[in-house]
Write a protein that holds these residues in place. Structure first.
Motif, PDB file in Angstrom:
ATOM      1  N   GLY A 128       0.784  -1.231   0.000  1.00 28.40           N
ATOM      2  CA  GLY A 128       0.000   0.000   0.000  1.00 28.40           C
ATOM      3  C   GLY A 128       0.811   1.274   0.000  1.00 28.40           C
ATOM      4  N   LYS A 129       2.133   1.173  -0.082  1.00 28.25           N
ATOM      5  CA  LYS A 129       2.989   2.354  -0.011  1.00 28.25           C
ATOM      6  C   LYS A 129       2.704   3.333  -1.149  1.00 28.25           C
ATOM      7  N   ALA A 157       7.848  15.634  -6.089  1.00 28.93           N
ATOM      8  CA  ALA A 157       7.501  14.217  -5.947  1.00 28.93           C
ATOM      9  C   ALA A 157       8.059  13.351  -7.059  1.00 28.93           C
ATOM     10  N   ILE A 158       8.375  12.108  -6.693  1.00 31.43           N
ATOM     11  CA  ILE A 158       8.608  11.024  -7.654  1.00 31.43           C
ATOM     12  C   ILE A 158       7.639   9.917  -7.280  1.00 31.43           C
ATOM     13  N   VAL A 159       6.750   9.571  -8.182  1.00 31.13           N
ATOM     14  CA  VAL A 159       5.795   8.491  -7.936  1.00 31.13           C
ATOM     15  C   VAL A 159       6.048   7.412  -8.975  1.00 31.13           C
ATOM     16  N   ILE A 174       1.020   7.194  -1.265  1.00 33.77           N
ATOM     17  CA  ILE A 174       1.726   8.332  -1.857  1.00 33.77           C
ATOM     18  C   ILE A 174       0.885   8.982  -2.949  1.00 33.77           C
ATOM     19  N   LYS A 175       0.231   8.183  -3.771  1.00 34.40           N
ATOM     20  CA  LYS A 175      -0.627   8.735  -4.826  1.00 34.40           C
ATOM     21  C   LYS A 175      -1.793   9.527  -4.236  1.00 34.40           C
ATOM     22  N   ASN A 184      -2.606  13.572  -4.569  1.00 34.00           N
ATOM     23  CA  ASN A 184      -3.879  13.805  -5.260  1.00 34.00           C
ATOM     24  C   ASN A 184      -3.873  13.255  -6.686  1.00 34.00           C
ATOM     25  N   LEU A 185      -3.242  12.100  -6.871  1.00 38.01           N
ATOM     26  CA  LEU A 185      -3.235  11.447  -8.170  1.00 38.01           C
ATOM     27  C   LEU A 185      -4.388  10.454  -8.307  1.00 38.01           C
TER      28      LEU A 185
END
Length: 317
Positions: free
Chosen positions: A60-61, A98-100, A65-66, A70-71
């Protein structure tokens, strides 16, 4: 902003359906099996700290983060960043780098050209600033090579460069050390610690690399199957007052075992001719003194302090 709390996550849940299940649901108007990616998750990230999300793949990490960036939208609970509801006021994103998942760049542009392009979207940056950032992340010598020729570790570095070039107050990093060699990992650790301790940048970072999270973070949340099973302060884990495990090699292991057992309040085992004890750190000196008094020759005492890995193994069972 409440007591310098930068991120506040309260009772958040997120449910995923597979694409096939969504089609079945829409076509047949029936309920289908749901998978909870996050289940009643709550945490707070304080200003200036490095907070880690630790867990296996699928824990779920990235979903969390998403949501913070707000992705995607949540299915329950509340998330605020800088005191702003992430779904009602997107202005907070101006202060977030951010880096997603994997960095997204133009393969046919060089590293420098990629940074120049992304900087232009928000008004541009002086060329010297771009040079400084490339140097900071260790890409000075490959700044004018095309992104498509970069290794995975180099791509990660350029993604970090993009994330920090606007001097964000909050840095959100999803597996940023993935693909880096040992030198690169150390360099990134030093960079993140400098951003946090020198510039006051708050950092939320996810990883499954246990020893690096212990070296880097102030606190970590351990996620297992979408639930936070513990939030740990790393200072407590490495505190010398915590219990330690010691392996004692000596010439009379059975006599040593008997002597230590009589001391009380010390866990002791005899395995393959060696004595293992678990006790407070300060009791090691008492054990040593007692064995010498019993005329037992000690060859070595090897101490292993409890680590984040030990705690993770206990909680992730």
């Amino acid at each position: 902003m409440e007591n310098n709390i930068i991120i506040k996550v309260e009772n958040v849940s997120k449910i995923y359906l597979s694409p096939l299940n969504r089609l079945k649901r829409d076509a047949l108007k029936k309920e289908v099996k749901q998978v909870k990616a996050l289940d009643d998750v709550s945490l707070e990230v304080k200003e200036g700290e490095i907070f880690g999300l630790l867990g296996a793949n699928g824990s779920g990490k990235t979903t969390l983060i998403k949501l913070i960036c707000n992705l995607i939208t949540k299915d329950g609970g509340n998330i605020t960043v800088f005191g702003k509801d992430v779904e009602k006021d997107r202005a907070y994103l101006q202060e977030v780098g951010a880096i997603v998942e994997a960095p997204t760049m133009f393969k046919n542009l060089t590293g420098r050209e990629n940074l120049r392009y992304f900087a232009s979207l928000s008004g541009g940056l002086p060329e010297q600033r771009i040079d400084d950032i490339l140097n900071l992340v260790g890409l000075r010598d490959r700044a004018d090579s095309k992104f498509g020729t970069y290794s995975l570790g180099m791509q990660q570095r350029l993604g970090i460069a993009q994330a920090i070039m606007s001097n964000p107050k909050l840095l959100v990093l999803d597996e940023p050390i993935n693909g880096l060699d040992p030198d690169g990992i150390m360099q990134m650790r030093e960079l993140f610690q400098k951003l946090s301790k020198t510039y006051g940048t708050t950092i939320l970072i996810s990883s499954h690399i246990l020893n690096e999270m212990q070296e880097l973070c102030d606190r970590v949340a351990i996620l297992v199957a979408g639930k936070i099973v513990a939030i740990k302060d790393l200072k407590e884990i490495v505190d010398s007052t915590q219990k330690v495990i010691a392996r004692i090699a000596c010439d009379k292991p059975q006599e040593a075992f008997d002597a230590i057992e009589k001391l009380g309040d010390i866990e002791v085992k005899l395995v393959d001719g060696q004595v293992y004890v678990r006790c407070e750190n300060e009791k090691i000196a008492l054990i040593n003194k007692e064995l010498v008094k019993k005329d037992i020759s000690i060859f070595s005492i090897t101490i292993k302090k409890r680590t984040l890995e030990d705690i993770y193994k206990e909680l992730a069972k």
